[in-house]
Enzyme design. Structure first.
Site: not given
Lengths: 370, 290
Positions: B17-18, B43, B97, B99, B160, B210, B249
Site C-alpha cells: 500500500t506504500g 491495511k 528492494i 534501501e 538498466y 563496483e 551505496h
C-alpha cells in the site's frame, strides 16, 4: 558515522571498560584544569575523525604545565588531512607493559560480526595482516546466536587471560547496542598493575541505523559543509571530490559511472550526487541548487535513468531550480526510463534539450568547461 | 528458461500500500508478473490494482498457497520483521528492494533465511527480471529484451543502462539479477553465476561490480578455477571515487586498503575476464567471447 575517541571512551566507561582518566579541552585553560585533576604524565590527543593523527603529530606527551601549554596550543592550531583540530583529549598517560589488539567488525563475506585479536597491538591491524596473518585470531559470531560462552573461552585461551573474555563480552554489548560497524581497541594495554586498559578507542556506527541511534544523529551535522547538510536533510547522497564538473545522477553505481566517464574523457568531477531511488521533484530541485551554488562547479552533468525514479518528477525539479536560480554554468542532461515521455515534454516546454547518449553528454560538458 | 523467476513465479508484495509498493505492483502486473496478494499490517481487506491486501503473510499464503516469491518494499525500520515473516511463512525466494536497512538487521535476517534454505536477493536492489516471463523488481522493463545474456549487478541503474546498451546491439537478457548495493547482502556473484551455468537459456554473463569489499576478487578466483564455464564480461564502477568515502551505496567504500576499482579490474584480468572501460564497450567484448 565515526565517533570521536572521547565519545567512544565515554561509552566504554558506561559499560565499565577500563580507560585512562581523561577530559576534553577546547583551549589551554581547560587542558590545565583537566591535568590538575588527573595528574602527570599526560597525553594530549587531537580529536579528529580522520586516520593518521599520530603520524601528523596529533598525539604528544607532557610532564608538566609548561609542556602541556606548549603542546596543547600546537595541536589545537593544527590541521590534519585538511581538518582543523577543534578539541583535544587530555588523558593520563598509562604505564604500558604490553600492547594487544582487539576489535569486532561487521564482516562482509561472513555476513556476520567477526572478532579480530592479536597479541601485537599498537600498529594498524592491516600492517599486522600484511606482515604475518597467522598472528591474527579471527572468530565469527553467528548473528542468530550472538556471543556465547564458548566464544569467550576461545578468546581467553588465545590471550591466556580471563579478563579479556569479560572485556569482549562488554564490547559485544556495545557493538550491539550502538549498531556498530567497527569497534576497536588498539592498543589494548596491559599496565604496570597487570590490568587491561583501553588506551585508544575507535567506534563506527552504521549510518543506516541512525533512525534508532538518535544520540548521534544530531551530532553528525557539525562535521558537514553547507551542501552536505542539505543532502542529509533532503535524503540524498552527496560526496565532495575536487574537480569542476558537478554530477547529478540516480543510483550509486550509475552516479559513480557518470563520474568515471567524465574522468575518462579528461574532465574532473566536482562531486558525487546521487538523488537515490524514487526521488521527488523537491529532491531534484535541491540537488541542482547545490550544483548551481557550488563555487567549484563550472559545468553540471545530469544523467538520469529512471527505474523507481520517475523522469517527470526529475524534469519538474530541474525546471523549478533553473527558473529560480539564473545561471551561466553549462548543463548537459541525459534522461531516460520510467515516465520518460512525460519528463521530456516538461523539459521541451521550457526549451531544455536532452542528450540521447551518456558519452556524448559527458564529452560535451568536459569540452565546455575547458 | 531462466533463473530464479519465470512464468511459474507467483508473487506476494510486502508493503503493497506504500507509494513505491503500489506503483510497482501496477508496473509488474502490466509486465505480466503473476501477483496474487499483498501485505501491509493494518491495511488488510482493501485492494491495490485488484490485488487483495492482507494484514499478515500467513493469511495471504492461506488464501493463495501457490505464492512462492515475495518482494519487499517495507520501510527500513520494519524490513527485518517483514523478511523474517516471509521466511517463517515458508517462502523460499525473497527480493528486498528497501534501501538503508541497518547492517545488524541484514546480518540477522540473511543468516536466518540461509538457515531455513530461503534465498534473499538484496537488500537495496532493483530485483530480478526474466524477460518476457516475469519481473519481480522495479526496473524499467522496456529496456530489457529477451535473449541469452545473464546479468548480475551490484547497482540498479547500471543494470538498466547495460541492458539498454545490449538491446541496442541485438543482445537480450535471459535473467538480470540486481544483487544489491549494501555491504551485507543475501546472494553474491558466485551463487548467481553458478545458477547461470546450469541455465540453458544463458550463453554468457555480464558482471557489473563496483568499489568496496572483495566480492569481485573472490568471483575472479572462483571463475579461474572452474573447469567448465560460460564466458564473462565485467564492468566496474568507481574508478574516479575518492578513497575512504562512501559512494552512495552502503557497500561502496574503499576501506582498510580493500575494495579499490584497480584491485577488482586486475583480478578480472588475471582470470582472463575482459573488463569494459566504457559501458558501450560491453556488447563488443561479448561479441569477442561468444
Amino acid at each position: 558515522m565515526r565517533l570521536f575517541e572521547y565519545e567512544a571512551k565515554e561509552i566504554f566507561k558506561k559499560f565499565q571498560i577500563n580507560v585512562p582518566p581523561f577530559g576534553v579541552a577546547k583551549n589551554v585553560d581547560e587542558a590545565l584544569a583537566i591535568a590538575k585533576s588527573i595528574g602527570y604524565p599526560i597525553v594530549i590527543k587531537a580529536q579528529v575523525l580522520v586516520g593518521g593523527r599520530g603520524k601528523a603529530g596529533g598525539v604528544q606527551f607532557a610532564n608538566n604545565d609548561s609542556e602541556l601549554v606548549e603542546k596543547t596550543r600546537k595541536i589545537l592550531g593544527m590541521e590534519i588531512k585538511g581538518i582543523k583540530v577543534e578539541s583535544v583529549l587530555v588523558g593520563r598517560s598509562a604505564e604500558i607493559k604490553k600492547e594487544l589488539y582487539l576489535s569486532i567488525i561487521v564482516d562482509r563475506n561472513n555476513k556476520a560480526p567477526v572478532v579480530l585479536a592479536s597479541k601485537e597491538g599498537g600498529v594498524e591491524i592491516e600492517e599486522i595482516a600484511k606482515m604475518d596473518p597467522s598472528k591474527i585470531f579471527r572468530m565469527r559470531i553467528d548473528p542468530l546466536t550472538g556471543l556465547r560462552e564458548f566464544h569467550l573461552r576461545r578468546i581467553e585461551k588465545f590471550f591466556g587471560r580471563a579478563d579479556i573474555a569479560e572485556l569482549l563480552n562488554k564490547m559485544y554489548k556495545i557493538f550491539k547496542t550502538y549498531d556498530c560497524e567497527l569497534l576497536e581497541i588498539n592498543p589494548l594495554a596491559i599496565d604496570d598493575k597487570d590490568e587491561l586498559i583501553a588506551v585508544d578507542a575507535k567506534m563506527t556506527i552504521d549510518d543506516s541505523s541512525l533512525f534508532r541511534q538518535k544520540d548521534f544523529r544530531s551530532r553528525a551535522d557539525k562535521e558537514l559543509n553547507e551542501f552536505e547538510i542539505i543532502a542529509l536533510e533532503k535524503g540524498f547522497s552527496y560526496v565532495e571530490s575536487d574537480g569542476d564538473i558537478g554530477i547529478i545522477s540516480n543510483g550509486a553505481g550509475l552516479t559513480m559511472s557518470t563520474m568515471d566517464v567524465v574522468q575518462l574523457f579528461g574532465g574532473r568531477p566536482a562531486n558525487f550526487l546521487d538523488i537515490g531511488g524514487g526521488a521527488s521533484a523537491d529532491v531534484v530541485y535541491n540537488a541542482l541548487m547545490i550544483q548551481l551554488k557550488h563555487p567549484r562547479t563550472k559545468g553540471i552533468f545530469i544523467n538520469i535513468l529512471g527505474g523507481i525514479t520517475r523522469c517527470d518528477e526529475v524534469a519538474q525539479g530541474i525546471v523549478k531550480a533553473l527558473k529560480e536560480f539564473k545561471t551561466n554554468k553549462k548543463i548537459s542532461i541525459r534522461m531516460m526510463g520510467t515516465n520518460e515521455e512525460e519528463g521530456r515534454a516538461i523539459l521541451a516546454k521550457e526549451g531544455i534539450k536532452l542528450h540521447e547518449s551518456m558519452e556524448e553528454a559527458a564529452k560535451e560538458i568536459v569540452e565546455s568547461v575547458k | 528458461m531462466a533463473i530464479l523467476i519465470d512464468s511459474n513465479t507467483k508473487v506476494l508484495v510486502q508493503g503493497i500500500t506504500g507509494k513505491q509498493g503500489s506503483f510497482h505492483t501496477k508496473l509488474m502486473k502490466e509486465y505480466g508478473t503473476k501477483i496474487l496478494a499483498g501485505v501491509t499490517p493494518g491495511k488488510g481487506g482493501q485492494k491495490i490494482y485488484d490485488v487483495p491486501v492482507y494484514d499478515t503473510v500467513f493469511e495471504a499464503i492461506k488464501d493463495y498457497p501457490d505464492i512462492n516469491t515475495s518482494i519487499v518494499f517495507v520501510p527500513a525500520p520494519f524490513a527485518q520483521d517483514a523478511v523474517i515473516e516471509a521466511v517463517d511463512a515458508g517462502l523460499k525466494l525473497i527480493v528486498v528492494i528497501t534501501e538503508r536497512v541497518p547492517m545488524h538487521d541484514e546480518m540477522f535476517f540473511v543468516n536466518y533465511a540461509r538457515a531455513r534454505n530461503a534465498k534473499i536477493i538484496g537488500p537495496n536492489c532493483p530485483g530480478i527480471i526474466s524477460p518476457p516471463y516475469s519481473k519481480v523488481g522495479i526496473m524499467p522493463a522496456h529496456l530489457f529484451k529477451q535473449g541469452h545474456i545473464g546479468l548480475i549487478s551490484r547497482s540498479g541503474t547500471l543494470t538498466y543502462e547495460v541492458a539498454y546498451r545490449l538491446a541496442r546491439k541485438g543482445y537480450g537478457i535471459s535473467t538480470a539479477v540486481g544483487i544489491g548495493g549494501d555491504a551485507i547482502i543475501g546472494t553474491d556473484f558466485i551463487e548467481i553465476y553458478t545458477m547461470f551455468l546450469e541455465d540453458k537459456a544463458t550463453d554468457a554473463v555480464v558482471v557489473i561490480g563496483e568499489i568496496g569489499g572483495d566480492m569481485e576478487e573472490r568471483f575472479s578466483e572462483f571463475y579461474s578455477k572452474l573447469n567448465s564455464k560460460k564466458p564473462v564480461v565485467a564492468f566496474i564502477a568507481g574508478r574516479s571515487a575518492p578513497e575512504g568515502k562512501r559512494m552512495g551505496h552502503a557497500g561502496a567504500i574503499v576501506s582498510m586498503g580493500v575494495g579499490s576499482a584497480e584491485s577488482k579490474i586486475n583480478s578480472f584480468k588475471k582470470a582472463n575476464i575482459p573488463v569494459a572501460d566504457f559501458l558501450d564497450d560491453i556488447p563488443a567484448l561479448l561479441n569477442k567471447v561468444l
